[in-house]
Design a protein around this motif. Structure first.
Motif, PDB file in Angstrom:
ATOM      1  N   TYR A  44      -5.485 -25.081  -3.641  1.00 31.92           N
ATOM      2  CA  TYR A  44      -4.150 -24.725  -3.179  1.00 31.92           C
ATOM      3  C   TYR A  44      -3.296 -25.955  -2.857  1.00 31.92           C
ATOM      4  O   TYR A  44      -2.092 -25.846  -2.740  1.00 31.92           O
ATOM      5  N   LYS A  45      -3.913 -27.121  -2.735  1.00 33.20           N
ATOM      6  CA  LYS A  45      -3.162 -28.349  -2.441  1.00 33.20           C
ATOM      7  C   LYS A  45      -2.807 -29.132  -3.691  1.00 33.20           C
ATOM      8  O   LYS A  45      -1.936 -29.989  -3.656  1.00 33.20           O
ATOM      9  N   GLN A  46      -3.472 -28.850  -4.817  1.00 33.01           N
ATOM     10  CA  GLN A  46      -3.207 -29.606  -6.040  1.00 33.01           C
ATOM     11  C   GLN A  46      -1.792 -29.353  -6.544  1.00 33.01           C
ATOM     12  O   GLN A  46      -1.272 -28.251  -6.415  1.00 33.01           O
ATOM     13  N   GLU A  47      -1.217 -30.371  -7.142  1.00 36.14           N
ATOM     14  CA  GLU A  47       0.137 -30.238  -7.686  1.00 36.14           C
ATOM     15  C   GLU A  47       0.170 -29.252  -8.848  1.00 36.14           C
ATOM     16  O   GLU A  47       1.051 -28.423  -8.951  1.00 36.14           O
ATOM     17  N   SER A  48      -0.811 -29.357  -9.737  1.00 39.86           N
ATOM     18  CA  SER A  48      -0.872 -28.459 -10.886  1.00 39.86           C
ATOM     19  C   SER A  48      -1.710 -27.231 -10.529  1.00 39.86           C
ATOM     20  O   SER A  48      -2.853 -27.361 -10.122  1.00 39.86           O
ATOM     21  N   VAL A  49      -1.131 -26.055 -10.688  1.00 42.21           N
ATOM     22  CA  VAL A  49      -1.838 -24.823 -10.342  1.00 42.21           C
ATOM     23  C   VAL A  49      -2.662 -24.289 -11.508  1.00 42.21           C
ATOM     24  O   VAL A  49      -3.523 -23.431 -11.324  1.00 42.21           O
ATOM     25  N   MET A  50      -2.398 -24.788 -12.714  1.00 45.46           N
ATOM     26  CA  MET A  50      -3.081 -24.294 -13.903  1.00 45.46           C
ATOM     27  C   MET A  50      -4.443 -24.952 -14.081  1.00 45.46           C
ATOM     28  O   MET A  50      -4.569 -26.171 -13.973  1.00 45.46           O
TER      29      MET A  50
ATOM     30  N   LYS B  93     -15.489 -19.051 -10.081  1.00 53.46           N
ATOM     31  CA  LYS B  93     -16.794 -19.663 -10.351  1.00 53.46           C
ATOM     32  C   LYS B  93     -17.395 -19.180 -11.666  1.00 53.46           C
ATOM     33  O   LYS B  93     -17.945 -19.978 -12.421  1.00 53.46           O
ATOM     34  N   VAL B  94     -17.309 -17.900 -11.951  1.00 53.92           N
ATOM     35  CA  VAL B  94     -17.931 -17.369 -13.163  1.00 53.92           C
ATOM     36  C   VAL B  94     -17.132 -17.699 -14.419  1.00 53.92           C
ATOM     37  O   VAL B  94     -17.668 -17.609 -15.519  1.00 53.92           O
ATOM     38  N   LEU B  95     -15.890 -18.085 -14.277  1.00 59.53           N
ATOM     39  CA  LEU B  95     -15.061 -18.385 -15.439  1.00 59.53           C
ATOM     40  C   LEU B  95     -15.074 -19.845 -15.863  1.00 59.53           C
ATOM     41  O   LEU B  95     -14.699 -20.163 -16.991  1.00 59.53           O
ATOM     42  N   MET B  96     -15.489 -20.722 -14.969  1.00 58.52           N
ATOM     43  CA  MET B  96     -15.472 -22.147 -15.302  1.00 58.52           C
ATOM     44  C   MET B  96     -16.637 -22.498 -16.223  1.00 58.52           C
ATOM     45  O   MET B  96     -17.724 -21.947 -16.121  1.00 58.52           O
ATOM     46  N   ASN B  97     -16.394 -23.433 -17.151  1.00 58.34           N
ATOM     47  CA  ASN B  97     -17.447 -23.920 -18.037  1.00 58.34           C
ATOM     48  C   ASN B  97     -18.503 -24.652 -17.234  1.00 58.34           C
ATOM     49  O   ASN B  97     -18.199 -25.244 -16.184  1.00 58.34           O
ATOM     50  N   ALA B  98     -19.721 -24.644 -17.750  1.00 56.70           N
ATOM     51  CA  ALA B  98     -20.816 -25.369 -17.109  1.00 56.70           C
ATOM     52  C   ALA B  98     -20.454 -26.844 -16.982  1.00 56.70           C
ATOM     53  O   ALA B  98     -19.891 -27.438 -17.908  1.00 56.70           O
ATOM     54  N   GLY B  99     -20.737 -27.406 -15.844  1.00 60.79           N
ATOM     55  CA  GLY B  99     -20.475 -28.820 -15.611  1.00 60.79           C
ATOM     56  C   GLY B  99     -19.091 -29.131 -15.075  1.00 60.79           C
ATOM     57  O   GLY B  99     -18.834 -30.260 -14.654  1.00 60.79           O
ATOM     58  N   GLU B 100     -18.194 -28.164 -15.081  1.00 61.43           N
ATOM     59  CA  GLU B 100     -16.853 -28.392 -14.525  1.00 61.43           C
ATOM     60  C   GLU B 100     -16.932 -28.314 -12.999  1.00 61.43           C
ATOM     61  O   GLU B 100     -17.644 -27.465 -12.455  1.00 61.43           O
ATOM     62  N   PRO B 101     -16.232 -29.191 -12.315  1.00 67.81           N
ATOM     63  CA  PRO B 101     -16.280 -29.160 -10.849  1.00 67.81           C
ATOM     64  C   PRO B 101     -15.625 -27.888 -10.302  1.00 67.81           C
ATOM     65  O   PRO B 101     -14.622 -27.419 -10.837  1.00 67.81           O
ATOM     66  N   LEU B 102     -16.225 -27.343  -9.261  1.00 68.19           N
ATOM     67  CA  LEU B 102     -15.675 -26.171  -8.584  1.00 68.19           C
ATOM     68  C   LEU B 102     -15.061 -26.636  -7.270  1.00 68.19           C
ATOM     69  O   LEU B 102     -15.765 -27.102  -6.385  1.00 68.19           O
ATOM     70  N   LEU B 103     -13.775 -26.536  -7.180  1.00 68.12           N
ATOM     71  CA  LEU B 103     -13.079 -26.981  -5.980  1.00 68.12           C
ATOM     72  C   LEU B 103     -12.996 -25.851  -4.968  1.00 68.12           C
ATOM     73  O   LEU B 103     -12.806 -24.690  -5.342  1.00 68.12           O
ATOM     74  N   PRO B 104     -13.110 -26.176  -3.679  1.00 68.44           N
ATOM     75  CA  PRO B 104     -12.902 -25.145  -2.666  1.00 68.44           C
ATOM     76  C   PRO B 104     -11.441 -24.695  -2.676  1.00 68.44           C
ATOM     77  O   PRO B 104     -10.551 -25.416  -3.145  1.00 68.44           O
TER      78      PRO B 104
ATOM     79  N   LYS C 190      -6.784 -15.802   4.785  1.00 71.75           N
ATOM     80  CA  LYS C 190      -6.368 -17.180   5.058  1.00 71.75           C
ATOM     81  C   LYS C 190      -5.433 -17.702   3.970  1.00 71.75           C
ATOM     82  O   LYS C 190      -4.602 -18.565   4.209  1.00 71.75           O
ATOM     83  N   TYR C 191      -5.568 -17.165   2.751  1.00 69.82           N
ATOM     84  CA  TYR C 191      -4.764 -17.636   1.622  1.00 69.82           C
ATOM     85  C   TYR C 191      -3.679 -16.635   1.245  1.00 69.82           C
ATOM     86  O   TYR C 191      -3.190 -16.619   0.122  1.00 69.82           O
ATOM     87  N   ASN C 192      -3.273 -15.840   2.195  1.00 68.84           N
ATOM     88  CA  ASN C 192      -2.198 -14.873   2.013  1.00 68.84           C
ATOM     89  C   ASN C 192      -0.927 -15.593   1.558  1.00 68.84           C
ATOM     90  O   ASN C 192      -0.658 -16.715   1.958  1.00 68.84           O
TER      91      ASN C 192
ATOM     92  N   ILE D 222      -4.930 -19.421 -13.326  1.00 71.08           N
ATOM     93  CA  ILE D 222      -4.406 -19.746 -12.004  1.00 71.08           C
ATOM     94  C   ILE D 222      -5.294 -19.033 -10.991  1.00 71.08           C
ATOM     95  O   ILE D 222      -5.478 -17.816 -11.072  1.00 71.08           O
ATOM     96  N   ALA D 223      -5.854 -19.779 -10.065  1.00 63.90           N
ATOM     97  CA  ALA D 223      -6.733 -19.193  -9.051  1.00 63.90           C
ATOM     98  C   ALA D 223      -5.902 -18.562  -7.930  1.00 63.90           C
ATOM     99  O   ALA D 223      -4.981 -19.179  -7.407  1.00 63.90           O
ATOM    100  N   LEU D 224      -6.243 -17.323  -7.604  1.00 64.36           N
ATOM    101  CA  LEU D 224      -5.622 -16.610  -6.495  1.00 64.36           C
ATOM    102  C   LEU D 224      -6.737 -16.012  -5.643  1.00 64.36           C
ATOM    103  O   LEU D 224      -7.528 -15.210  -6.139  1.00 64.36           O
TER     104      LEU D 224
END
Length: 64
Positions: free
Chosen positions: A18-24, A2-13, A44-46, A37-39
């Motif tokens: 973890y379901k998106q094809e592109s991890v980058m 959350k703190v790394l994303m630019n203002a206005g960029e969507p924040l995905l749960p 739950k996300y082990n 890459i979000a980790l």
């Protein structure tokens, strides 16, 4: 994440990230200006529960 994303960029749960094809997360969408890459640390996300995601992460890192 959350703190790394630019203002206005969507924040995905985490579930959606973890379901998106592109991890980058592209460099132009974050404050560091580098691909990310979000980790998540929540049990739950082990790794053992997210094998497909971590295989995509491994493939993305191998392409760098």
């Amino acid at each position: 994440y959350k703190v790394l994303m630019n203002a206005g960029e969507p924040l995905l749960p985490a579930q959606e990230l973890y379901k998106q094809e592109s991890v980058m997360i592209p460099a132009d969408k974050n404050k560091l200006g580098q691909p990310l890459i979000a980790l998540y640390r929540h049990p739950k996300y082990n790794y053992s529960r997210q094998i497909d995601y971590f295989n995509r992460v491994k493939n993305a890192l191998n392409q760098l």
